[in-house]
Design an enzyme around this catalytic site. Sequence first.
Site, PDB file in Angstrom:
ATOM      1  N   TYR A  78       1.029 -11.787  -2.837  1.00 20.40           N
ATOM      2  CA  TYR A  78       0.602 -10.691  -3.866  1.00 20.40           C
ATOM      3  C   TYR A  78       1.642  -9.855  -4.189  1.00 20.40           C
ATOM      4  CZ  TYR A  78      -1.972  -6.625  -5.418  1.00 20.40           C
ATOM      5  OH  TYR A  78      -2.451  -5.494  -5.943  1.00 20.40           O
TER       6      TYR A  78
ATOM      7  N   SER B 295       1.664  -2.135  -8.032  1.00 19.15           N
ATOM      8  CA  SER B 295       1.269  -1.791  -6.722  1.00 19.15           C
ATOM      9  C   SER B 295       2.735  -1.511  -5.675  1.00 19.15           C
ATOM     10  CB  SER B 295       0.552  -3.085  -5.917  1.00 19.15           C
ATOM     11  OG  SER B 295       0.446  -2.726  -4.316  1.00 19.15           O
TER      12      SER B 295
END
Length: 254
Positions: free
Chosen positions: A164, A151
């Site tokens: 995250y 990501s």
Amino acid sequence: MPDLPTSSLPLADRIALVVGASRGIGRASALALARAGAHVVAVAQTQGALESLDDEIRAATGQSATLVPMDIGQVDGLDQLGLAIHQRFGRLDVLVHAAALLGSLTPVSHLEPRHWDRLVAVNLTAPVRLIRSCEPLLRAATAPRAIFLTSSRASHPKAFWGAYGATKAGLENIVRTWADELENTHIRAVLLDPGAMRTRMRADAYPGEDPAALPDPAEIGPLVVELAQADLGLPTASVSFADWKMRSGTRASA
């Protein structure tokens, strides 16, 4: 159901393990690999979702997947997964790791220890244990490929995304390091950044966003198949879906 001989398909007779296969990008990857001729070993936590995936694979290809319901946060199970693949197939040609938790989008100072521990277990410890379990299986294949979903949050920290982003940054470091260690082998490891896609995780993170404005996860399937069969010629690589789509459009219009 297509009536193509399996030998004509680009991934015929390949064994492909897809972790996080029950929904989103993992599901799209599993379907694309199966349609390309691979036998898919699908791992996810929910039995019903895996059975739904198997029904779709069977409808598209006439073949069944191997279904493995498990919580990858219980990381010891990944050792057993590698052993089971060895006993049944003796090798692994393609590994796609698409499983991840979003976790709580909260200030770092407010992170609950149990939530942090769970996020680290699923997003970071599990892929490390997966690499440990699967490397011998990949070494037994002729042209193995390992694809890990990452990501932009790994390299672009943003408020409330600390947990995250940290786990994705750790994953990127682990995969790049592992790939460098494999430089003189026939295994190639790839980091794939899908960007914004129409997934449940994206909807949870951005509840006000119009999902219709985002690409469907099925669009990334051809890229996953390409990465699974292409010789990247590098010990490691980072691939962006957006860049690939732009290059594909350029080739199509040439």
